[in-house]
Design a protein around this motif. Structure first.
Motif, PDB file in Angstrom:
ATOM      1  N   SER A  21     -26.893  -6.737  14.366  1.00 53.92           N
ATOM      2  CA  SER A  21     -26.729  -7.027  15.781  1.00 53.92           C
ATOM      3  C   SER A  21     -27.615  -6.105  16.596  1.00 53.92           C
ATOM      4  CB  SER A  21     -25.272  -6.839  16.217  1.00 53.92           C
ATOM      5  OG  SER A  21     -24.411  -7.717  15.527  1.00 53.92           O
ATOM      6  N   CYS A  22     -28.085  -6.604  17.714  1.00 51.99           N
ATOM      7  CA  CYS A  22     -28.864  -5.809  18.654  1.00 51.99           C
ATOM      8  C   CYS A  22     -28.310  -6.059  20.045  1.00 51.99           C
ATOM      9  CB  CYS A  22     -30.345  -6.180  18.590  1.00 51.99           C
ATOM     10  SG  CYS A  22     -31.376  -5.383  19.844  1.00 51.99           S
ATOM     11  N   ALA A  23     -27.719  -5.038  20.627  1.00 50.85           N
ATOM     12  CA  ALA A  23     -27.176  -5.122  21.975  1.00 50.85           C
ATOM     13  C   ALA A  23     -28.210  -4.640  22.978  1.00 50.85           C
ATOM     14  CB  ALA A  23     -25.903  -4.294  22.085  1.00 50.85           C
ATOM     15  N   ALA A  24     -28.344  -5.374  24.075  1.00 48.53           N
ATOM     16  CA  ALA A  24     -29.343  -5.059  25.098  1.00 48.53           C
ATOM     17  C   ALA A  24     -28.734  -5.105  26.489  1.00 48.53           C
ATOM     18  CB  ALA A  24     -30.524  -6.017  24.998  1.00 48.53           C
ATOM     19  N   PRO A  25     -27.882  -4.153  26.822  1.00 42.90           N
ATOM     20  CA  PRO A  25     -27.285  -4.140  28.147  1.00 42.90           C
ATOM     21  C   PRO A  25     -28.287  -3.695  29.204  1.00 42.90           C
ATOM     22  CG  PRO A  25     -26.650  -2.173  26.947  1.00 42.90           C
ATOM     23  CD  PRO A  25     -27.411  -3.035  25.978  1.00 42.90           C
ATOM     24  N   GLY A  26     -27.986  -4.022  30.454  1.00 37.16           N
ATOM     25  CA  GLY A  26     -28.806  -3.547  31.550  1.00 37.16           C
ATOM     26  C   GLY A  26     -30.156  -4.221  31.700  1.00 37.16           C
ATOM     27  N   MET A  27     -30.273  -5.468  31.273  1.00 40.04           N
ATOM     28  CA  MET A  27     -31.518  -6.203  31.409  1.00 40.04           C
ATOM     29  C   MET A  27     -31.227  -7.690  31.570  1.00 40.04           C
ATOM     30  SD  MET A  27     -32.868  -6.085  27.433  1.00 40.04           S
ATOM     31  CE  MET A  27     -34.341  -7.033  27.763  1.00 40.04           C
ATOM     32  N   THR A  28     -32.212  -8.425  32.076  1.00 36.56           N
ATOM     33  CA  THR A  28     -32.083  -9.881  32.183  1.00 36.56           C
ATOM     34  C   THR A  28     -32.410 -10.483  30.825  1.00 36.56           C
ATOM     35  OG1 THR A  28     -34.344  -9.935  33.069  1.00 36.56           O
ATOM     36  CG2 THR A  28     -32.532 -10.003  34.649  1.00 36.56           C
ATOM     37  N   PHE A  29     -31.481 -10.310  29.918  1.00 38.00           N
ATOM     38  CA  PHE A  29     -31.672 -10.601  28.502  1.00 38.00           C
ATOM     39  C   PHE A  29     -32.244 -11.987  28.238  1.00 38.00           C
ATOM     40  CE2 PHE A  29     -29.985 -12.142  24.426  1.00 38.00           C
ATOM     41  CZ  PHE A  29     -30.496 -11.184  23.574  1.00 38.00           C
ATOM     42  N   VAL A  81     -28.668 -10.176  20.219  1.00 34.57           N
ATOM     43  CA  VAL A  81     -29.411 -10.971  19.259  1.00 34.57           C
ATOM     44  C   VAL A  81     -28.955 -10.571  17.862  1.00 34.57           C
ATOM     45  CG1 VAL A  81     -31.377  -9.368  19.167  1.00 34.57           C
ATOM     46  CG2 VAL A  81     -31.693 -11.774  18.528  1.00 34.57           C
ATOM     47  N   TYR A  82     -28.892 -11.550  16.949  1.00 34.00           N
ATOM     48  CA  TYR A  82     -28.384 -11.324  15.612  1.00 34.00           C
ATOM     49  C   TYR A  82     -29.427 -11.670  14.564  1.00 34.00           C
ATOM     50  CZ  TYR A  82     -23.920 -11.553  18.108  1.00 34.00           C
ATOM     51  OH  TYR A  82     -22.885 -11.347  18.985  1.00 34.00           O
ATOM     52  N   LEU A  83     -29.278 -11.066  13.407  1.00 36.74           N
ATOM     53  CA  LEU A  83     -30.051 -11.445  12.241  1.00 36.74           C
ATOM     54  C   LEU A  83     -29.095 -11.559  11.063  1.00 36.74           C
ATOM     55  CD1 LEU A  83     -32.927 -12.025  11.147  1.00 36.74           C
ATOM     56  CD2 LEU A  83     -32.983  -9.642  10.381  1.00 36.74           C
ATOM     57  N   GLN A  84     -28.805 -12.793  10.664  1.00 40.75           N
ATOM     58  CA  GLN A  84     -27.980 -13.040   9.495  1.00 40.75           C
ATOM     59  C   GLN A  84     -28.873 -13.013   8.270  1.00 40.75           C
ATOM     60  OE1 GLN A  84     -24.520 -13.558   9.195  1.00 40.75           O
ATOM     61  NE2 GLN A  84     -25.009 -13.358   7.021  1.00 40.75           N
ATOM     62  N   MET A  85     -28.567 -12.140   7.333  1.00 50.67           N
ATOM     63  CA  MET A  85     -29.381 -11.959   6.142  1.00 50.67           C
ATOM     64  C   MET A  85     -28.552 -12.308   4.912  1.00 50.67           C
ATOM     65  SD  MET A  85     -31.370  -8.398   7.080  1.00 50.67           S
ATOM     66  CE  MET A  85     -29.862  -7.435   6.948  1.00 50.67           C
ATOM     67  N   ASN A  86     -28.965 -13.349   4.208  1.00 50.90           N
ATOM     68  CA  ASN A  86     -28.295 -13.789   2.995  1.00 50.90           C
ATOM     69  C   ASN A  86     -29.221 -13.640   1.799  1.00 50.90           C
ATOM     70  OD1 ASN A  86     -26.029 -14.635   4.533  1.00 50.90           O
ATOM     71  ND2 ASN A  86     -26.954 -16.655   4.873  1.00 50.90           N
ATOM     72  N   SER A  87     -28.636 -13.673   0.623  1.00 49.42           N
ATOM     73  CA  SER A  87     -29.396 -13.568  -0.628  1.00 49.42           C
ATOM     74  C   SER A  87     -30.359 -12.392  -0.597  1.00 49.42           C
ATOM     75  CB  SER A  87     -30.156 -14.875  -0.889  1.00 49.42           C
ATOM     76  OG  SER A  87     -29.274 -15.973  -0.968  1.00 49.42           O
ATOM     77  N   LEU A  88     -29.855 -11.256  -0.199  1.00 50.80           N
ATOM     78  CA  LEU A  88     -30.693 -10.073  -0.046  1.00 50.80           C
ATOM     79  C   LEU A  88     -31.256  -9.607  -1.381  1.00 50.80           C
ATOM     80  CD1 LEU A  88     -28.589  -8.225   2.623  1.00 50.80           C
ATOM     81  CD2 LEU A  88     -31.017  -8.781   2.847  1.00 50.80           C
ATOM     82  N   LYS A  89     -32.478  -9.117  -1.308  1.00 48.47           N
ATOM     83  CA  LYS A  89     -33.198  -8.622  -2.472  1.00 48.47           C
ATOM     84  C   LYS A  89     -33.567  -7.160  -2.259  1.00 48.47           C
ATOM     85  CE  LYS A  89     -35.466 -13.146  -2.858  1.00 48.47           C
ATOM     86  NZ  LYS A  89     -36.781 -13.839  -2.886  1.00 48.47           N
ATOM     87  N   PRO A  90     -33.811  -6.418  -3.337  1.00 47.30           N
ATOM     88  CA  PRO A  90     -34.258  -5.033  -3.174  1.00 47.30           C
ATOM     89  C   PRO A  90     -35.506  -4.911  -2.303  1.00 47.30           C
ATOM     90  CG  PRO A  90     -33.591  -5.398  -5.430  1.00 47.30           C
ATOM     91  CD  PRO A  90     -33.556  -6.742  -4.754  1.00 47.30           C
ATOM     92  N   GLU A  91     -36.367  -5.924  -2.321  1.00 50.77           N
ATOM     93  CA  GLU A  91     -37.576  -5.915  -1.507  1.00 50.77           C
ATOM     94  C   GLU A  91     -37.279  -5.952  -0.006  1.00 50.77           C
ATOM     95  OE1 GLU A  91     -38.104  -9.343  -4.146  1.00 50.77           O
ATOM     96  OE2 GLU A  91     -36.825  -7.601  -4.574  1.00 50.77           O
ATOM     97  N   ASP A  92     -36.057  -6.295   0.368  1.00 54.43           N
ATOM     98  CA  ASP A  92     -35.663  -6.322   1.775  1.00 54.43           C
ATOM     99  C   ASP A  92     -35.276  -4.946   2.295  1.00 54.43           C
ATOM    100  OD1 ASP A  92     -35.952  -9.169   2.044  1.00 54.43           O
ATOM    101  OD2 ASP A  92     -34.016  -9.406   1.029  1.00 54.43           O
ATOM    102  N   THR A  93     -35.205  -3.966   1.426  1.00 55.90           N
ATOM    103  CA  THR A  93     -34.845  -2.614   1.832  1.00 55.90           C
ATOM    104  C   THR A  93     -35.848  -2.078   2.845  1.00 55.90           C
ATOM    105  OG1 THR A  93     -33.723  -2.099  -0.247  1.00 55.90           O
ATOM    106  CG2 THR A  93     -34.528  -0.243   1.044  1.00 55.90           C
ATOM    107  N   ALA A  94     -35.349  -1.676   4.004  1.00 57.25           N
ATOM    108  CA  ALA A  94     -36.207  -1.205   5.087  1.00 57.25           C
ATOM    109  C   ALA A  94     -35.347  -0.761   6.254  1.00 57.25           C
ATOM    110  CB  ALA A  94     -37.158  -2.315   5.542  1.00 57.25           C
TER     111      ALA A  94
END
Length: 121
Positions: A21-29, A81-94
Motif C-alpha cells: 500500500s502507498c498512502a498519499a495524504p495532503g495532495m490531489t491524489f 495506491v496498491y500493488l497486489q503481488m502473487n506467485s512471488l519469486k526470489p527474483e522479486d526481492t527488492a
C-alpha cells in the motif's frame, strides 16, 4: 510538502503473496499518475507497474517480469495506491518504492522511502 508512505512489505516464501500500500495524504491524489518501482540489491531502480491519473484515459502498464502476477490499483477516495503481488519469486526481492507524478504546470515527482520485500527460496 507531499509525503508518500509505503507499507505491506515483509518476508514471504516462494509462491506466496503480498499486498503493498502507498498512502498519499495532503495532495490531489486523483490527478497524479502513480507507479511502483523496485530496486534489487546492487541493481538499478526499475518500473514495476503504472496506473493513470483520473483525468486521463484509464490505463495500466506492467513490466514484462511481473505481468500476470502483479496488479496495480488505486482508491482515490482514500488517497491510496496498491500493488497486489502473487506467485512471488526470489527474483522479486527488492525495495519497492511508490511514485506520484504530474506535469501540468511544472513537473512534480514524489517518492516514498520504500518497503522491503524479501522472497525466500
Amino acid at each position: 510538502q507531499v509525503k508518500l508512505v509505503e507499507s505491506g512489505g515483509g518476508l514471504v516464501q516462494n509462491g506466496g503473496s503480498l499486498r503493498l500500500s502507498c498512502a498519499a495524504p495532503g495532495m490531489t491524489f486523483r490527478l497524479y499518475h502513480m507507479g511502483w518501482y523496485r530496486q534489487a540489491p546492487g541493481g538499478q531502480r526499475e518500473s514495476v507497474a503504472q496506473i493513470s491519473s483520473d483525468d486521463t484515459i484509464h490505463y495500466t502498464d506492467y513490466a514484462d517480469a511481473v505481468k500476470g502476477r502483479f496488479t496495480i490499483s488505486r482508491d482515490n477516495a482514500n488517497n491510496t495506491v496498491y500493488l497486489q503481488m502473487n506467485s512471488l519469486k526470489p527474483e522479486d526481492t527488492a525495495v519497492y518504492y511508490c511514485n506520484a507524478q504530474r506535469s501540468v504546470v511544472v513537473r512534480e515527482d514524489y517518492w516514498g522511502q520504500g518497503t522491503q520485500v524479501t522472497v525466500s527460496s
